[in-house]
Design a protein around this motif. Structure first.
Motif, PDB file in Angstrom:
ATOM      1  N   ASN A  15      -1.760  -7.163   4.415  1.00 17.38           N
ATOM      2  CA  ASN A  15      -1.938  -6.281   2.874  1.00 17.38           C
ATOM      3  C   ASN A  15      -1.287  -5.071   2.800  1.00 17.38           C
ATOM      4  O   ASN A  15      -1.125  -4.496   1.635  1.00 17.38           O
ATOM      5  CB  ASN A  15      -3.461  -6.492   2.451  1.00 17.38           C
ATOM      6  CG  ASN A  15      -3.212  -6.757   1.156  1.00 17.38           C
ATOM      7  OD1 ASN A  15      -2.517  -7.450   0.397  1.00 17.38           O
ATOM      8  ND2 ASN A  15      -4.321  -6.155   0.284  1.00 17.38           N
ATOM      9  N   VAL A  16      -0.591  -4.586   3.862  1.00 20.57           N
ATOM     10  CA  VAL A  16       0.083  -3.156   3.601  1.00 20.57           C
ATOM     11  C   VAL A  16       1.472  -3.434   3.078  1.00 20.57           C
ATOM     12  O   VAL A  16       1.884  -2.242   2.586  1.00 20.57           O
ATOM     13  CB  VAL A  16       0.367  -2.732   5.223  1.00 20.57           C
ATOM     14  CG1 VAL A  16      -1.046  -2.214   5.753  1.00 20.57           C
ATOM     15  CG2 VAL A  16       1.370  -3.602   6.249  1.00 20.57           C
ATOM     16  N   GLY A  17       1.971  -4.440   2.734  1.00 19.35           N
ATOM     17  CA  GLY A  17       3.235  -4.484   2.179  1.00 19.35           C
ATOM     18  C   GLY A  17       4.519  -5.131   2.829  1.00 19.35           C
ATOM     19  O   GLY A  17       5.556  -4.884   2.452  1.00 19.35           O
ATOM     20  N   VAL A  93       9.867  -2.023  12.783  1.00 19.32           N
ATOM     21  CA  VAL A  93       9.165  -1.176  11.459  1.00 19.32           C
ATOM     22  C   VAL A  93       7.614  -1.422  11.609  1.00 19.32           C
ATOM     23  O   VAL A  93       7.139  -2.567  11.094  1.00 19.32           O
ATOM     24  CB  VAL A  93       9.867  -1.605  10.380  1.00 19.32           C
ATOM     25  CG1 VAL A  93       9.335  -0.852   9.145  1.00 19.32           C
ATOM     26  CG2 VAL A  93      11.464  -1.396  10.572  1.00 19.32           C
ATOM     27  N   PHE A  94       6.919  -0.294  11.580  1.00 17.70           N
ATOM     28  CA  PHE A  94       5.436  -0.691  11.476  1.00 17.70           C
ATOM     29  C   PHE A  94       5.003  -0.004  10.351  1.00 17.70           C
ATOM     30  O   PHE A  94       5.103   1.223  10.096  1.00 17.70           O
ATOM     31  CB  PHE A  94       4.678   0.195  12.987  1.00 17.70           C
ATOM     32  CG  PHE A  94       3.446   0.547  12.957  1.00 17.70           C
ATOM     33  CD1 PHE A  94       2.163  -0.408  12.069  1.00 17.70           C
ATOM     34  CD2 PHE A  94       2.925   1.617  13.535  1.00 17.70           C
ATOM     35  CE1 PHE A  94       0.857   0.043  12.546  1.00 17.70           C
ATOM     36  CE2 PHE A  94       1.463   1.839  13.605  1.00 17.70           C
ATOM     37  CZ  PHE A  94       0.536   0.847  13.036  1.00 17.70           C
ATOM     38  N   ILE A  95       4.276  -0.732   9.670  1.00 16.98           N
ATOM     39  CA  ILE A  95       3.918  -0.346   8.257  1.00 16.98           C
ATOM     40  C   ILE A  95       2.441   0.148   7.988  1.00 16.98           C
ATOM     41  O   ILE A  95       1.672  -0.752   8.559  1.00 16.98           O
ATOM     42  CB  ILE A  95       4.186  -1.437   7.232  1.00 16.98           C
ATOM     43  CG1 ILE A  95       5.677  -1.943   7.067  1.00 16.98           C
ATOM     44  CG2 ILE A  95       4.083  -0.772   5.665  1.00 16.98           C
ATOM     45  CD1 ILE A  95       6.139  -2.812   5.929  1.00 16.98           C
ATOM     46  N   ILE A  96       2.274   1.282   7.130  1.00 14.72           N
ATOM     47  CA  ILE A  96       0.870   1.613   7.087  1.00 14.72           C
ATOM     48  C   ILE A  96       0.783   1.835   5.637  1.00 14.72           C
ATOM     49  O   ILE A  96       1.669   1.984   4.921  1.00 14.72           O
ATOM     50  CB  ILE A  96       0.200   2.794   7.781  1.00 14.72           C
ATOM     51  CG1 ILE A  96       1.233   3.994   7.590  1.00 14.72           C
ATOM     52  CG2 ILE A  96       0.094   2.437   9.234  1.00 14.72           C
ATOM     53  CD1 ILE A  96       0.593   5.156   8.250  1.00 14.72           C
ATOM     54  N   ASP A  97      -0.290   1.815   5.304  1.00 16.85           N
ATOM     55  CA  ASP A  97      -0.839   2.066   3.524  1.00 16.85           C
ATOM     56  C   ASP A  97      -1.130   3.642   3.253  1.00 16.85           C
ATOM     57  O   ASP A  97      -2.138   4.002   3.680  1.00 16.85           O
ATOM     58  CB  ASP A  97      -1.848   1.083   3.039  1.00 16.85           C
ATOM     59  CG  ASP A  97      -2.089   1.164   1.828  1.00 16.85           C
ATOM     60  OD1 ASP A  97      -1.835   2.289   0.976  1.00 16.85           O
ATOM     61  OD2 ASP A  97      -2.999   0.167   1.257  1.00 16.85           O
ATOM     62  N   LEU A 121       7.938   4.303  11.855  1.00 19.50           N
ATOM     63  CA  LEU A 121       6.694   4.206  11.279  1.00 19.50           C
ATOM     64  C   LEU A 121       7.052   4.318   9.480  1.00 19.50           C
ATOM     65  O   LEU A 121       7.601   5.200   9.126  1.00 19.50           O
ATOM     66  CB  LEU A 121       5.714   5.353  11.273  1.00 19.50           C
ATOM     67  CG  LEU A 121       4.447   5.454  10.541  1.00 19.50           C
ATOM     68  CD1 LEU A 121       3.437   4.164  11.076  1.00 19.50           C
ATOM     69  CD2 LEU A 121       3.605   6.517  10.979  1.00 19.50           C
ATOM     70  N   ALA A 122       6.755   3.408   8.650  1.00 18.96           N
ATOM     71  CA  ALA A 122       6.988   3.121   7.338  1.00 18.96           C
ATOM     72  C   ALA A 122       5.519   3.645   6.541  1.00 18.96           C
ATOM     73  O   ALA A 122       4.793   2.643   6.750  1.00 18.96           O
ATOM     74  CB  ALA A 122       7.564   1.968   6.696  1.00 18.96           C
ATOM     75  N   VAL A 123       5.707   4.749   5.947  1.00 19.26           N
ATOM     76  CA  VAL A 123       4.137   4.843   5.129  1.00 19.26           C
ATOM     77  C   VAL A 123       4.518   4.580   3.702  1.00 19.26           C
ATOM     78  O   VAL A 123       5.215   5.002   3.005  1.00 19.26           O
ATOM     79  CB  VAL A 123       4.061   6.445   5.227  1.00 19.26           C
ATOM     80  CG1 VAL A 123       2.775   6.764   4.307  1.00 19.26           C
ATOM     81  CG2 VAL A 123       3.971   6.886   6.672  1.00 19.26           C
ATOM     82  N   ASN A 124       3.857   3.470   3.464  1.00 24.65           N
ATOM     83  CA  ASN A 124       4.125   2.579   2.428  1.00 24.65           C
ATOM     84  C   ASN A 124       3.180   2.979   1.179  1.00 24.65           C
ATOM     85  O   ASN A 124       2.169   3.558   1.390  1.00 24.65           O
ATOM     86  CB  ASN A 124       4.115   1.168   2.467  1.00 24.65           C
ATOM     87  CG  ASN A 124       4.556   0.092   1.404  1.00 24.65           C
ATOM     88  OD1 ASN A 124       5.537   0.640   0.725  1.00 24.65           O
ATOM     89  ND2 ASN A 124       4.232  -0.920   1.151  1.00 24.65           N
ATOM     90  N   LYS A 125       3.397   2.601   0.112  1.00 22.05           N
ATOM     91  CA  LYS A 125       2.610   2.779  -1.277  1.00 22.05           C
ATOM     92  C   LYS A 125       2.438   4.019  -1.480  1.00 22.05           C
ATOM     93  O   LYS A 125       1.475   4.639  -2.236  1.00 22.05           O
ATOM     94  CB  LYS A 125       1.487   1.801  -1.267  1.00 22.05           C
ATOM     95  CG  LYS A 125       1.543   0.455  -0.604  1.00 22.05           C
ATOM     96  CD  LYS A 125       0.153  -0.299  -0.929  1.00 22.05           C
ATOM     97  CE  LYS A 125       0.086  -1.762  -0.174  1.00 22.05           C
ATOM     98  NZ  LYS A 125      -0.883  -2.470  -0.560  1.00 22.05           N
ATOM     99  N   SER A 155       8.139   3.165  -1.109  1.00 20.63           N
ATOM    100  CA  SER A 155       7.346   2.472  -1.800  1.00 20.63           C
ATOM    101  C   SER A 155       8.175   1.273  -1.723  1.00 20.63           C
ATOM    102  O   SER A 155       9.334   1.183  -2.373  1.00 20.63           O
ATOM    103  CB  SER A 155       7.095   2.966  -3.136  1.00 20.63           C
ATOM    104  OG  SER A 155       7.012   1.811  -4.025  1.00 20.63           O
ATOM    105  N   ALA A 156       7.728   0.160  -1.403  1.00 19.49           N
ATOM    106  CA  ALA A 156       8.273  -0.956  -1.016  1.00 19.49           C
ATOM    107  C   ALA A 156       8.389  -1.974  -2.422  1.00 19.49           C
ATOM    108  O   ALA A 156       9.435  -2.477  -2.814  1.00 19.49           O
ATOM    109  CB  ALA A 156       7.702  -2.036  -0.069  1.00 19.49           C
ATOM    110  N   LYS A 157       7.153  -1.604  -3.311  1.00 18.61           N
ATOM    111  CA  LYS A 157       7.383  -2.194  -4.529  1.00 18.61           C
ATOM    112  C   LYS A 157       8.310  -1.654  -5.530  1.00 18.61           C
ATOM    113  O   LYS A 157       9.093  -2.371  -6.258  1.00 18.61           O
ATOM    114  CB  LYS A 157       5.775  -2.040  -5.102  1.00 18.61           C
ATOM    115  CG  LYS A 157       5.623  -2.589  -6.169  1.00 18.61           C
ATOM    116  CD  LYS A 157       4.261  -2.815  -6.768  1.00 18.61           C
ATOM    117  CE  LYS A 157       3.897  -3.767  -8.108  1.00 18.61           C
ATOM    118  NZ  LYS A 157       2.377  -3.481  -8.287  1.00 18.61           N
ATOM    119  N   HIS A 158       8.582  -0.260  -5.483  1.00 18.48           N
ATOM    120  CA  HIS A 158       9.582   0.254  -6.276  1.00 18.48           C
ATOM    121  C   HIS A 158      10.665   0.524  -5.803  1.00 18.48           C
ATOM    122  O   HIS A 158      11.792   1.093  -6.465  1.00 18.48           O
ATOM    123  CB  HIS A 158       8.927   1.574  -6.891  1.00 18.48           C
ATOM    124  CG  HIS A 158       7.640   1.187  -7.754  1.00 18.48           C
ATOM    125  ND1 HIS A 158       7.574   0.733  -9.037  1.00 18.48           N
ATOM    126  CD2 HIS A 158       6.460   1.445  -7.327  1.00 18.48           C
ATOM    127  CE1 HIS A 158       6.515   0.709  -9.521  1.00 18.48           C
ATOM    128  NE2 HIS A 158       5.531   0.954  -8.512  1.00 18.48           N
TER     129      HIS A 158
END
Ligand SMILES: Nc1nc2c(ncn2[C@@H]2O[C@H](COP(=O)(O)OP(=O)(O)OP(=O)(O)O)[C@@H](O)[C@H]2O)c(=O)[nH]1
Length: 299
Positions: A15-17, A93-97, A121-125, A155-158
């Motif tokens: 669920n981190v994206g 690519v390690f994603i965190i929320d 490290l990708a700091v998402n959202k 922001s992966a979403k935007h």
């Protein structure tokens, strides 16, 4: 000019994206997403070619380290798939929320201990950060957890900063000829994509009403004239789940079918006739043999 080509694994707790990022990078849906964790079950490759560089992204199923029913065959499969994706990649690519760091993130980090490829490290959202001021100090402190090759807030979403992240990945690919034709974006068949889209609509429409022990098999995928005829079989575990899926006077299954058909038509770029069937197959999610028969490859 010399060509570069390599693999990048996208990892992170459920669920981190991860799927959202993959779809964003490719500019098209290749991996299904939902608000429920554990939506991604199969390993999907997304191929992005830009000029001389080709990156093959591997979206791994969420790592289920903290899962309560960790002995179930499906959880074992999903952890194995995530582990496999880490071997032989050129970059991770390690994603965190946002600025959260949970035990699950820690467990993913520990899994990366023996990985020699650079880890970004990708700091998402970050679009959902209430207090933007907390980002900078966090980015500085999180670097102490590992020698990350880069730390990129996104922001992966935007789509915010996703190009910068891609740049970090692309710059780490080795010299090599391209493994895939430059216009190919996934290693998966259209048949597979159709099944995944049906599964996505079910997960989205039913949310927590239906446990994730549900799978979709494509029984027929046939082009006739300019229409593709698709029959999909939805396998659930219990009668109660079948009743929920079908809904009052079949309304639910009709609505799932309509949504899925529209998305499949977009992917296939043509007309689709979609038939959905629901069948009970008891205990499949806890049975390694049944999983194999459905195409889940357990070691
Ligand atoms: N606000 C916001 N939501 C996001 C962002 N990225 C992903 N999401 C949402 O987070 C949820 C989970 O995203 P997914 O891409 O399915 O997550 P995943 O890591 O692939 O999940 P698993 O399949 O469980 O491994 C979805 O509802 C997404 O829309 C983001 O940058 N901002």
């Amino acid at each position: 000019m010399t060509q570069t080509c390599g693999f990048a694994a996208i990892v992170g707790r459920p669920n981190v994206g991860k799927s959202t990022l993959m779809n964003r990078i490719l500019g098209q849906k290749v991996s299904i997403t939902s608000r429920r964790p554990q939506t991604t079950r199969h390993q999907v490759m997304g191929i992005k070619t830009e000029g001389q560089a080709q990156c093959i992204y591997v979206d791994t199923p969420g790592m289920h380290i903290m899962s309560r029913d960790r002995n179930k065959a499906i959880n074992r499969f999903m952890n194995q798939a995530a582990g496999r994706a880490l071997r032989d990649v050129d970059c991770v690519v390690f994603i965190i929320d946002r600025t959260r760091w949970s035990d699950e993130d820690q467990a993913v980090l520990e899994r990366l201990e023996n990985v020699t490829a650079p880890v970004i490290l990708a700091v998402n959202k970050v679009d959902r950060l209430q207090d933007k001021g907390e980002l900078l100090p966090w980015l500085e402190s999180v670097g102490a957890r590992r020698d990350f090759a880069a730390i990129v807030p996104i922001s992966a979403k935007h789509g915010t900063n996703v190009e910068a992240l891609e740049g970090e990945v692309m710059s780490r690919l080795p010299e090599s000829v391209h493994y895939f034709p430059d216009d190919q974006i996934t290693d998966r068949s259209l048949r597979f994509m159709a099944a995944e889209l049906v599964r996505e609509k079910i997960t989205r429409q039913l949310g927590d009403e239906l446990p994730y022990q549900m799978t979709v098999e494509i029984e027929e995928f046939r082009e006739a004239g300019n229409v593709t005829h698709i029959s999909a079989l939805i396998l659930v575990e219990r009668q109660g789940q079948k009743v929920i899926l079908i809904g009052d006077r079949g309304e639910r299954i009709k609505s799932i079918g309509r949504d899925a058909r529209l998305d499949i038509e977009r992917v296939l770029d043509g007309k689709v006739m979609l038939n959905l069937w629901v069948k009970i197959k008891r205990g499949w999610s806890d049975d390694s043999r049944a999983l194999k028969s459905l195409g889940y490859d357990l070691d």
